[in-house]
Write an enzyme that holds these catalytic residues in place. Structure first.
Site, short mmCIF file in Angstrom:
data_model
loop_
_atom_site.label_atom_id
_atom_site.label_comp_id
_atom_site.label_asym_id
_atom_site.label_seq_id
_atom_site.Cartn_x
_atom_site.Cartn_y
_atom_site.Cartn_z
CG ASP A 35 11.95 53.21 39.36
OD1 ASP A 35 13.14 52.90 39.17
OD2 ASP A 35 11.53 54.37 39.29
CG ASP A 36 16.32 49.52 37.68
OD1 ASP A 36 16.21 48.60 36.88
OD2 ASP A 36 17.41 50.06 37.97
NE ARG B 153 22.29 52.75 39.90
CZ ARG B 153 21.00 52.50 39.70
NH1 ARG B 153 20.48 52.56 38.50
NH2 ARG B 153 20.21 52.22 40.70
CD1 TRP C 246 15.57 58.64 29.32
CD2 TRP C 246 14.23 57.90 27.70
NE1 TRP C 246 16.35 58.42 28.21
CE2 TRP C 246 15.55 57.97 27.20
CE3 TRP C 246 13.22 57.48 26.85
CZ2 TRP C 246 15.88 57.63 25.89
CZ3 TRP C 246 13.55 57.14 25.54
CH2 TRP C 246 14.87 57.21 25.07
CG ASP C 247 16.94 56.61 35.79
OD1 ASP C 247 17.62 57.65 35.82
OD2 ASP C 247 16.78 55.85 36.77
CG ASN D 110 20.72 55.91 36.78
OD1 ASN D 110 20.51 56.85 37.52
ND2 ASN D 110 19.78 55.07 36.41
CB CYS E 197 14.49 60.21 35.90
SG CYS E 197 15.42 59.61 37.32
CG ASP F 198 17.79 59.35 42.85
OD1 ASP F 198 16.71 59.43 42.24
OD2 ASP F 198 18.75 58.65 42.45
C1 DGJ Z 1 17.91 56.50 39.55
C2 DGJ Z 1 16.60 57.23 39.67
O1 DGJ Z 1 16.82 58.57 39.99
C3 DGJ Z 1 15.74 56.53 40.72
O2 DGJ Z 1 14.54 57.24 40.89
C4 DGJ Z 1 15.48 55.12 40.29
O3 DGJ Z 1 14.70 55.10 39.13
C5 DGJ Z 1 16.80 54.40 40.06
N1 DGJ Z 1 17.66 55.12 39.17
C6 DGJ Z 1 16.56 53.02 39.51
O4 DGJ Z 1 17.70 52.40 39.17
#
Ligand code: DGJ
Length: 723
Positions: free
Chosen positions: A344-345, A425, A460-461, A463, A509, A531
């Site tokens: 992940d990140d 964020r 693929w996120d 945020n 995501c 999450d």
């Molecule tokens: C938000 C996602 O929903 C999480 O699962 C994770 O990937 C974080 N971002 C990482 O920054």
């Protein structure tokens, strides 16, 4: 079976020629959507409901009530589907029948009704795709500007359907971050109720673009008239329901017209997103089953392929890892039977290392300090353990503290005139209306996949929302295109990736469930539902989600206890029993598990591998709702031939007595006998008929008494038909 039959192809000029066809019948096996062409040459919706095979007498009935696509300026004072400022500046539009065509091929009936403005060369084509076996109808609209100059679309809906009933109840799914898809049911009263978002990106976080509208009375799972609907669009949406004093409900659904005037040059066309509906005369569950079957066959990417079990690094490592830590996690994952390890990140950025959410986003080069031997070293290790490797990206976004933001400030969505950039964020959004940015965003994933062709999964996120409204790419007159062009830009990137990398699994995501909708699901295999990984909360979220989206697409992970979001303590069994209701995965540091827990996890994963075809391809029945006061939840899955069944039962309250804890199964073969066996447990059983034969009729009508008394307990059963 290939069924190819041209039913009607009828092009009739509206002006001056007698109409040959006065009824347009969009039909599936069990439903009819019927339109009538009036003597005034306007098109009206006559019926959307159960299938009507014999239409004798329809021309003499006068129950017509709403225009097929109400437009502003035609005398309509309710919600409209279309509002246009024409090339000559006028705002009235009056749509008349022009022609229609219809054909059936391979179980799909395709219909186009072509309308034309009375005075100007504006054409509106209404498309209907009826999936006959699945009882699902897809609708979209194409507007053609053949006027002398540019027109401005103020509003262009995907669908306008009308209903007439004594009362209406609307079930929809709202929430927020870590709280997605909470079921809410309300009675519609006179006026307009609208489900909508103006957030541009991560649009499904606060409300999902889906609903169930029940007619006459509250929706029940197994009876009553219900229309389920879902809009396939990752941008702003608006689903409006207007009830008037004549007990009519006008439903207008599509792109949210708010601040989104769209200019269409002479000769250009505008295609709306798809609105997907399913009518059920037998309650909500049938509508869900219809949508799930349709989605797996026609919408979801690779809906007929088994999904592998993932271990994602996020909750186990967050930003704090190095290659050694990741390899340790892989050791544990492989031991338990996990099939893909997903990093992940936190793996990228050098000048501005991505060690937290404050820096590095946009700089997609491997962080040399954390991973000096790069990605291939990790892939080699995963493969040596018999697993595949996947990786996280968030290519639409950028931290101000990044090389990308320094290099391309003009790519950032911004409010212009040097206004302060609003952070969310600590990050900003890249302007996907700009083709150069689309190429960059595509390139982020393309580079990873060409440089590391063994990467088999991309998470693929996304945020943040789109609030810094403004684009340096769009012209002054076209600023209002931003929300729509962003969504289209994203879709084109997704389409390019799907085309170039058909084998790579994609997860959508957006801070959890911020991108759960059927447009993204054409290009992605699954979504991260939330999450919030607390299994009790997940019962509520997954219950909401499964009204529209199938279990195969619902990523559900077993995480650590106490849960990181809520602090709630639960047993590993409860966590597995909840996550196994979707696409099972894990998200923890395997080293944190005790020996006995690893043993349990290993057995549960092995069992999941055996039963996942039933969960991922079977029909889902909702039996006991976690939203009800009883404190139970239950679902069962049934394979297409009704031979295999999985029943999952959960208790989330303390029950002094268990009299009410009877679970009536659904969808079984009444006359067959089923061998019931409790799985995922320590040998003790919660039923009196464990390893016994019981008939489908008894299981459905009398039900099983499941002895769960304590909160956060669960039991899972596997049933096999015995001849
Ligand atoms: C938000 C996602 O929903 C999480 O699962 C994770 O990937 C974080 N971002 C990482 O920054």
């Amino acid at each position: 079976m290939i069924r190819l039959l041209i039913i009607v192809v009828c092009f009739v000029c509206a002006i001056g020629v007698p109409l040959k066809a006065e009824v347009v019948h969009v039909e599936t096996q069990n439903t009819s959507l019927i339109f009538q062409i009036g003597k005034n040459k306007k098109v009206y919706q006559f019926h959307y409901g159960s299938h009507i095979g014999n239409l004798t007498g329809i021309d003499k009935m006068n129950s017509i009530f709403n225009e097929v696509y109400p437009s502003f300026g035609n005398g309509e004072s309710n919600e409209v589907a279309l509002m246009v400022t024409h090339a000559d500046g006028t705002m009235a539009t009056d749509l008349y029948y022009n022609s229609h065509s219809q054909e059936v091929a391979e179980g799909i009936q395709s219909t186009v009704i072509r309308l034309k403005d009375d005075k100007l060369d504006l054409f509106v084509n209404l498309h209907f795709k009826a999936y006959m076996r699945e009882d699902v109808i897809e609708q979209w609209v194409v507007v053609e500007n053949n006027e002398r100059n540019t027109i401005a679309l103020q509003q262009v809906a995907s669908s306008a359907l009308g209903f007439k009933a004594e009362s209406y109840y609307l079930t929809h799914f709202n929430g927020s971050h870590s709280h997605e898809m909470r079921l809410t049911e309300e009675r519609l009263v006179n006026g307009v109720k609208s489900i909508e978002t103006k957030r541009g990106v991560r649009t499904t976080e606060y409300d999902n673009p889906s609903f169930m509208l029940s007619l006459k009375e509250k929706a029940a799972e197994d009876n009553g008239e219900v229309i389920a609907g879902a809009l396939a669009w990752s941008g702003n949406y608006k689903l409006a329901f207007e009830v008037d004093d004549q007990e009519r409900c006008q439903m207008i659904t599509g792109i949210n017209p708010f601040a989104s005037t769209y200019h269409l040059e002479k000769g250009e066309m505008f295609k709306t997103p798809r609105m997907i509906t399913s009518y059920s005369a037998n309650g909500k569950n049938q509508a869900s089953v219809n949508l799930h079957r349709w989605a797996r066959k026609y919408n979801l990417r690779d809906g007929d392929k088994i999904r592998p079990i993932v271990l994602n690094s996020w909750e186990g490592a967050y930003f704090s890892f190095d290659a050694k830590r990741l390899k340790e996690m892989m050791d544990g994952a492989a031991e338990m039977g996990v099939e893909i390890f997903v990093l992940d990140d936190g793996w990228f950025g050098n000048k501005y290392p991505r060690n937290n959410a404050r820096a590095g986003l946009g700089d997609w080069q491997v962080n040399k300090k954390k991973l000096p031997k790069g990605i291939d070293d990790l892939i080699d290790y995963a493969e040596s353990k018999g697993m595949q490797f996947g990786i996280w990206v968030e290519p639409e976004m950028v931290n101000p503290k990044s090389e990308l933001a320094e290099k391309h400030p003009e790519w950032i969505v911004q409010r212009m005139n040097d206004r302060k950039k609003l952070l969310e964020r600590n990050q900003l959004l890249l302007d996907l209306s700009n083709p150069k940015v689309q190429d960059f965003v595509f390139g982020v994933v393309d580079d990873i996949l060409t440089n590391h062709p063994r990467v088999s999964y991309i998470k693929w996120d996304a945020n943040r929302h789109l609030e810094n409204f403004g684009s340096t790419y769009l012209s002054n007159e076209r600023q209002s295109h931003l929300w729509i062009d962003y969504a289209k830009g994203l879709e084109s990137v997704f389409a390019r990736l799907k085309e170039k990398y058909p084998e790579v699994i994609m997860q959508a995501c957006a801070s959890g469930g911020g991108r759960v909708e059927y447009d993204a699901l054409q290009y992605t295999h699954e979504f991260w539902a939330s999450d919030n990984t607390d299994p009790y909360e997940r019962l509520l979220i997954q219950w909401g989600t499964n009204h529209f989206y199938p279990a195969i697409a619902t990523a559900a992970h077993v995480t650590k206890s106490p849960n990181h979001q809520t602090g709630r303590q639960t047993s590993l069994k409860f966590r597995f029993d909840v996550a196994m209701a979707g696409r099972l995965g894990m998200e923890l540091r395997p080293d944190d598990l005790e020996k006995e827990q690893v043993k349990f996890a290993k057995a549960a994963i092995e069992k999941y591998k055996e039963i996942r075809p039933i969960i991922q391809f079977g029909d889902l029945y909702r039996l006991l709702s976690p939203y009800d006061a009883d404190g139970y939840a239950a679902i069962n899955y049934v394979s297409a031939d009704k031979s295999d069944v999985i029943l999952m039962v959960y208790s989330h309250k303390h029950h002094r007595r268990v009299e009410r804890n009877v679970v009536r199964l659904q969808g079984l073969d009444r006359d067959a006998n089923y061998l019931i066996e409790e799985i995922n447990n320590d040998g003790r059983s919660h039923i009196s008929v464990n390893k016994q034969l019981v008939s489908g009729g008894l299981l459905m009508d009398r039900g099983l008494k499941v002895n769960l008394r304590k909160p956060l307990q669960s039991a899972v059963f596997q049933l096999k038909k015995v001849n």
